[in-house]
Design a protein around this motif. Sequence first.
Motif, PDB file in Angstrom:
ATOM      1  N   GLY A   1     -47.267  28.975 -41.263  1.00 18.42           N
ATOM      2  CA  GLY A   1     -46.347  29.031 -39.988  1.00 18.42           C
ATOM      3  C   GLY A   1     -45.259  27.847 -39.105  1.00 18.42           C
ATOM      4  N   SER A   2     -45.403  27.139 -40.440  1.00 18.96           N
ATOM      5  CA  SER A   2     -43.839  25.419 -39.987  1.00 18.96           C
ATOM      6  C   SER A   2     -42.953  26.365 -40.625  1.00 18.96           C
ATOM      7  CB  SER A   2     -44.224  24.801 -41.828  1.00 18.96           C
ATOM      8  OG  SER A   2     -43.082  24.102 -41.243  1.00 18.96           O
ATOM      9  N   ILE A   3     -41.641  26.003 -39.715  1.00 18.33           N
ATOM     10  CA  ILE A   3     -40.169  27.153 -40.006  1.00 18.33           C
ATOM     11  C   ILE A   3     -39.465  26.493 -41.481  1.00 18.33           C
ATOM     12  CG2 ILE A   3     -38.071  26.949 -38.939  1.00 18.33           C
ATOM     13  CD1 ILE A   3     -39.976  27.824 -36.150  1.00 18.33           C
TER      14      ILE A   3
ATOM     15  N   ASN B   1     -51.279  25.471 -22.557  1.00 20.08           N
ATOM     16  CA  ASN B   1     -50.858  24.423 -23.960  1.00 20.08           C
ATOM     17  C   ASN B   1     -52.463  24.390 -24.891  1.00 20.08           C
ATOM     18  OD1 ASN B   1     -52.636  22.596 -22.242  1.00 20.08           O
ATOM     19  ND2 ASN B   1     -51.701  23.036 -21.035  1.00 20.08           N
ATOM     20  N   PRO B   2     -52.266  23.190 -25.563  1.00 18.79           N
ATOM     21  CA  PRO B   2     -53.185  22.936 -26.677  1.00 18.79           C
ATOM     22  C   PRO B   2     -54.525  22.835 -25.610  1.00 18.79           C
ATOM     23  CG  PRO B   2     -51.619  22.426 -27.256  1.00 18.79           C
ATOM     24  CD  PRO B   2     -50.486  22.359 -25.838  1.00 18.79           C
ATOM     25  N   ALA B   3     -54.531  22.245 -24.706  1.00 19.36           N
ATOM     26  CA  ALA B   3     -55.665  21.670 -23.954  1.00 19.36           C
ATOM     27  C   ALA B   3     -56.400  22.873 -24.033  1.00 19.36           C
ATOM     28  CB  ALA B   3     -55.322  20.679 -22.753  1.00 19.36           C
ATOM     29  N   THR B   4     -55.419  24.071 -22.720  1.00 16.54           N
ATOM     30  CA  THR B   4     -56.687  25.042 -21.998  1.00 16.54           C
ATOM     31  C   THR B   4     -56.832  26.053 -23.072  1.00 16.54           C
ATOM     32  OG1 THR B   4     -53.960  26.012 -22.332  1.00 16.54           O
ATOM     33  CG2 THR B   4     -54.536  24.711 -20.129  1.00 16.54           C
ATOM     34  N   GLN B   5     -56.146  25.540 -24.298  1.00 12.16           N
ATOM     35  CA  GLN B   5     -56.482  27.191 -24.889  1.00 12.16           C
ATOM     36  C   GLN B   5     -57.111  26.702 -26.337  1.00 12.16           C
ATOM     37  OE1 GLN B   5     -54.921  29.006 -22.955  1.00 12.16           O
ATOM     38  NE2 GLN B   5     -55.282  30.347 -25.149  1.00 12.16           N
TER      39      GLN B   5
ATOM     40  N   ALA C   1     -59.207  28.781 -29.635  1.00 14.10           N
ATOM     41  CA  ALA C   1     -58.742  28.358 -30.703  1.00 14.10           C
ATOM     42  C   ALA C   1     -60.179  27.960 -31.384  1.00 14.10           C
ATOM     43  CB  ALA C   1     -57.836  27.465 -30.354  1.00 14.10           C
ATOM     44  N   ALA C   2     -60.898  27.062 -30.952  1.00 14.04           N
ATOM     45  CA  ALA C   2     -62.186  27.036 -31.450  1.00 14.04           C
ATOM     46  C   ALA C   2     -63.066  28.410 -31.836  1.00 14.04           C
ATOM     47  CB  ALA C   2     -62.705  26.153 -30.886  1.00 14.04           C
TER      48      ALA C   2
ATOM     49  N   SER D   1     -55.747  27.276 -34.977  1.00 14.67           N
ATOM     50  CA  SER D   1     -55.215  25.754 -34.051  1.00 14.67           C
ATOM     51  C   SER D   1     -54.882  25.765 -32.465  1.00 14.67           C
ATOM     52  CB  SER D   1     -54.625  25.167 -34.655  1.00 14.67           C
ATOM     53  OG  SER D   1     -52.631  25.908 -34.667  1.00 14.67           O
ATOM     54  N   PRO D   2     -54.989  24.552 -31.779  1.00 13.45           N
ATOM     55  CA  PRO D   2     -54.554  25.122 -30.060  1.00 13.45           C
ATOM     56  C   PRO D   2     -53.640  25.139 -29.806  1.00 13.45           C
ATOM     57  CG  PRO D   2     -55.701  22.892 -31.178  1.00 13.45           C
ATOM     58  CD  PRO D   2     -56.068  23.754 -31.782  1.00 13.45           C
ATOM     59  N   GLU D   3     -52.218  24.552 -31.078  1.00  8.38           N
ATOM     60  CA  GLU D   3     -50.936  25.422 -31.085  1.00  8.38           C
ATOM     61  C   GLU D   3     -50.712  26.746 -31.512  1.00  8.38           C
ATOM     62  OE1 GLU D   3     -51.753  20.607 -30.950  1.00  8.38           O
ATOM     63  OE2 GLU D   3     -51.950  22.429 -32.404  1.00  8.38           O
TER      64      GLU D   3
END
Length: 426
Positions: free
Chosen positions: A105-107, A190-194, A198-199, A204-206
């Motif tokens: 997933g890394s560019i 955002n990562p907090a809402t997701q 994700a868990a 990952s939250p991202e």
Amino acid sequence: MILIDKALQKRQKEGNPIRVGIVGVGAMGAGIINQIMLHTSGMEVNAIYNRHPEKGLNILSKIGASLNNILDDDRQRFREGHIRLTGNLEVFLETPNDIVVEATGSISFGLQLCKSAFEYGKHVLSFNAELDATFGPYLKKLAKSKGVIYSGSDGDQPGVIMNLYRYVKNIGLKPLVCGNIKGLQDRYRNPATQQQYAATYGLSPEMATSFADGTKISFEQATVANATGMRVNKRGMNGFSFHGHIDKAVDFYDFNELRKGDGIVDYFVGAQPAPGVFVYAYSEDPLVKHHLNYYKLGHGPIYSFYTPYHLCIFEVPISICRIVDFEDIIIEPKSGISVEVITMAKTALFEGTVLDGIGGYHTYGVCENSELARLGKLLPMGLAQGCRLIRDISQDQPILISDVEVLDEDLFNTYELQFSLNIVGG
């Protein structure tokens, strides 16, 4: 799957498995390892690279791999029937195999991995739509120069759409819309809402955020546009909200207008069957229309074709066999970049902010036709991470290249290089 199963059965019988190297053991990489090792005949994983090799060891232990067959000391000579597990990319690439699967997933890392793999004469199957949309034309040309294949994967939506696109063209229709079906769209996740979502699914939250905020589907549909020569008919695509069956949504489009060009990529939110993909295609042939009506596809001239699911990791082994045994590329750019993913401010951003990239708190990505993105000097989403803002940006405003200090000049230069290359074929 037809032909593929026979090809893999033959390899299994002859003791000649396709040898696969896996890069990245996150949710997708782990699933691919499991699918190949436990459920795919005629194929084996013989090398795994991860920055933290112990994660790979944990996965191999979970699926019951013999620890005696794992080579986790880079000094050990590779032996057939064993699995090289390493955090050293050069040692990984020196392992004799037929294809490398990029699942990080890394560019930036994905770009370097592909370039190195090509130098070692290895095909690369990318399970990384962000990489494909950002650097696909460059990697296609580089792979061809080395006599190897670079391709996206079946199972992910772009590959599934391309299977359907090829099928529709092969039966004599003209595809006009290549589409994706989403259950949710909220630019401001955002990562907090997701985090909880994700868990639940081991993401990952991202990654979960990029699904929800529209960035992921933008990269996916840009990849399809670049593979077909299609475009978007507005910035961000239409993204219609519709809660019926996708067969009933053809009236959202002016097909007389679409017929004048190469068609568009788009998506629906809330349509069924989710999470599928679809192609709307056209024919004026009277006999074709007669038979399609007889086979219950309607009177035309617009016809709806769809696949009701995408099964991600389950279809990666099929892609591997298509490439290695049949040189059949699942998805690659047709002739360059048709559609780009540009960077939008998810919230008000201030001078000095270092952008956190895909699936983060700062930005989301949307599709734009390439000539407009370049005319406006818009910041590509695939290059945004790590850039520092030199002025304030309002929420939902596109970020320009001139709005940032660039962290990685080489990455930007490689991106620009694609627009000067003579990239042809599809």
